[in-house]
Design an enzyme around this catalytic site. Structure first.
Site, PDB file in Angstrom:
ATOM      1  N   ASP A 264       0.819  -1.222   0.000  1.00  0.00           N
ATOM      2  CA  ASP A 264       0.000   0.000   0.000  1.00  0.00           C
ATOM      3  C   ASP A 264       0.849   1.266   0.000  1.00  0.00           C
ATOM      4  OD1 ASP A 264      -1.975  -1.864   0.353  1.00  0.00           O
ATOM      5  OD2 ASP A 264      -2.844  -0.929   2.142  1.00  0.00           O
ATOM      6  N   HIS A 409       3.764  -2.167   3.055  1.00  0.00           N
ATOM      7  CA  HIS A 409       3.796  -0.834   2.454  1.00  0.00           C
ATOM      8  C   HIS A 409       5.081  -0.685   1.658  1.00  0.00           C
ATOM      9  CE1 HIS A 409       0.954  -0.561   5.797  1.00  0.00           C
ATOM     10  NE2 HIS A 409       0.357   0.400   5.088  1.00  0.00           N
TER      11      HIS A 409
HETATM   12 ZN    ZN Z   1      -2.513   3.328   3.302  1.00  0.00          ZN
END
Ligand code: ZN
Length: 456
Positions: A264, A409
């Protein structure tokens, strides 16, 4: 090619005898080719023809090893000294010159020992040559000088070494690790018991395919295998080649476990390029939930994600919390991101990951109206919190399961570092690394728009 120096002798014949099959056809040596001039006038035989156990040291009588160079001959006859020495003529100039110069010097020295009025003699010699790992080339010359008045021939040997990659002559020190010289001498001493000679046991050496061979002053030979020399001899190219990484199969097997790695908050080329290289190396697929307003800054990265077969998901245009938006707001976040993906890579996404995982029935309904679905996760690496590769690795391994969607991430180098271990380990454990949409189609019996999968 080494070049010929004039010896000022009555007769000097240099012949390239292409005795070795596969040595090439005397291409560049045509000028010196003259098989017809090789006369039997020199008498005697070369060392190689001597049966084992005859004069000389036995180790010189074994079959010749010729891994380097074409077989050339140094022949000369001036009535006093007959010279017939076979030597290698290859493609490393420095090596060829050193070997030739040594041969020439020996011949001149022996000639100097003879009285041309009363003496005559012969100098015969031959060579072995080794090439290890396509890099270290060793040549051992062994010759014998015989005088008419002296029954006992005088033996001479010399070893020459070159690095094929540089074309330079090599010394043993060039190949030793730090402290290797002392360690090597200790090994030799342990092998021979005592070493009463002034000269170093390392002064006459050779590399064969299996071992470092040391010729000691008493004509004995010590062979030390490369295994024994680990940490002593640094032979580049000798290290084990990196094993081919396990790659997952091209086709997904629905009966085998699968997981989806998801990243993400990108794109972010600095981390994504590492991730994409890794995924490519293992033939693995992943899903990147991008923030729409970042896409224009990393179009090449996004294009590679698409080209490499990864899935791109929508993480809204501004990392917006969807539960705080009205319908128009949600649709704008979706549309702007779709447009950015379309502009960058001609890509249309099918899946949304709501920032913070925040979702409710209203969000699902609006998302569903666009034919899209929502995907959260079942394994949270908390990589944003730890920023630590070990921690990320442990979080994945602790909780991974068939059908897992793993949250990461792509903003942190530590996450890419963790994936260097996570990806091969998951594949080794039998997991197929697939995109979120692939995973849900197989594990959840198809995808229904407006549904949130892996609710936390
Ligand atoms: Zn996020």
């Amino acid at each position: 090619m080494k070049r010929f120096v004039s010896l000022g002798l009555a007769l000097v014949i240099m012949i390239n005898m292409l005795l070795l099959a596969g040595c090439g056809g005397g291409d560049s040596n045509a000028a010196h080719n003259g098989k017809g001039t090789l006369q039997p006038l020199l008498g005697g035989t070369s060392d190689s023809a001597q049966p084992a156990g005859s004069e000389g040291t036995p180790q010189e009588e074994t079959p010749r090893v010729r891994e380097y160079g074409q077989v050339a001959s140094y022949l000369s006859l001036d009535g006093t000294l007959a010279v017939r020495v076979t030597y290698p003529d290859g493609d490393i100039d420095a090596l060829d010159e050193a070997v030739y110069d040594w041969t020439d010097q020996q011949a001149q020295a022996f000639r100097g020992e003879l009285d041309p009025e009363t003496d005559n003699g012969s100098f015969t010699g031959d060579f072995d040559s080794y090439e290890v790992d396509g890099r270290v080339v060793s040549v051992r010359m062994a010759g014998r000088f015989t005088q008419s008045h002296d029954q006992k021939p005088e033996r001479v040997t010399a070893n020459f070494h070159a690095d094929r990659t540089t074309g330079q002559l090599l010394h043993l020190n060039d190949l030793l690790c730090e402290g290797g010289e002392a360690a090597l001498e200790a090994l030799v001493l342990a092998r021979v018991g005592e070493y009463p000679y002034g000269q170093s046991p390392l002064s006459s050496w050779l590399l064969t395919d299996e071992a470092l061979r040391l010729y000691l002053p008493d004509d004995s030979v010590v062979e030390l295998t490369y295994e024994e020399l680990e940490g002593i001899l640094a032979l580049p190219g000798q290290e084990e080649p990196e094993p081919e990484p396990i790659r997952q199969a091209d086709e997904i097997d629905p009966d085998k476990p699968m997981v989806a790695l998801t990243f993400d908050d990108g794109p972010y080329s600095k981390v994504d390029s590492r991730l994409l290289d890794l995924l490519e190396q293992y033939n693995a697929k992943a899903t990147f939930f991008v923030v729409g307003n970042r896409v224009g800054s990393y179009t090449q990265t996004v294009q590679r994600m698409v080209a490499d077969g990864h899935e791109l998901g929508i993480h809204t245009y501004e990392h917006a919390t969807l539960t705080k938006l009205d319908e128009a707001g949600i649709l704008q976040q979706i549309d702007l991101t779709q447009q950015a993906l379309q502009d960058a890579a001609g890509y249309t996404s099918a899946v949304i990951r709501p920032p913070g995982g925040a979702c409710n029935d209203f969000v699902k309904q609006v998302v569903g109206s666009q034919g899209l679905y929502l995907a959260n996760w079942s394994v949270d690496t908390e990589d944003w919190r730890s920023r630590d590769a070990d921690s990320v690795y442990n979080e994945v391994m602790k909780s991974v399961h068939d059908g897992a969607i793993i949250l990461c991430h792509d903003l942190y180098e530590s996450t890419a570092e963790a994936m260097e271990r996570v990806i091969p380990e998951l594949i080794a454990q039998g997991y197929q690394l697939v995109t979120v949409s692939q995973l849900l189609s197989y594990t959840d019996g198809g995808i229904v728009p407006g549904t949130l999968y892996r609710q936390q």
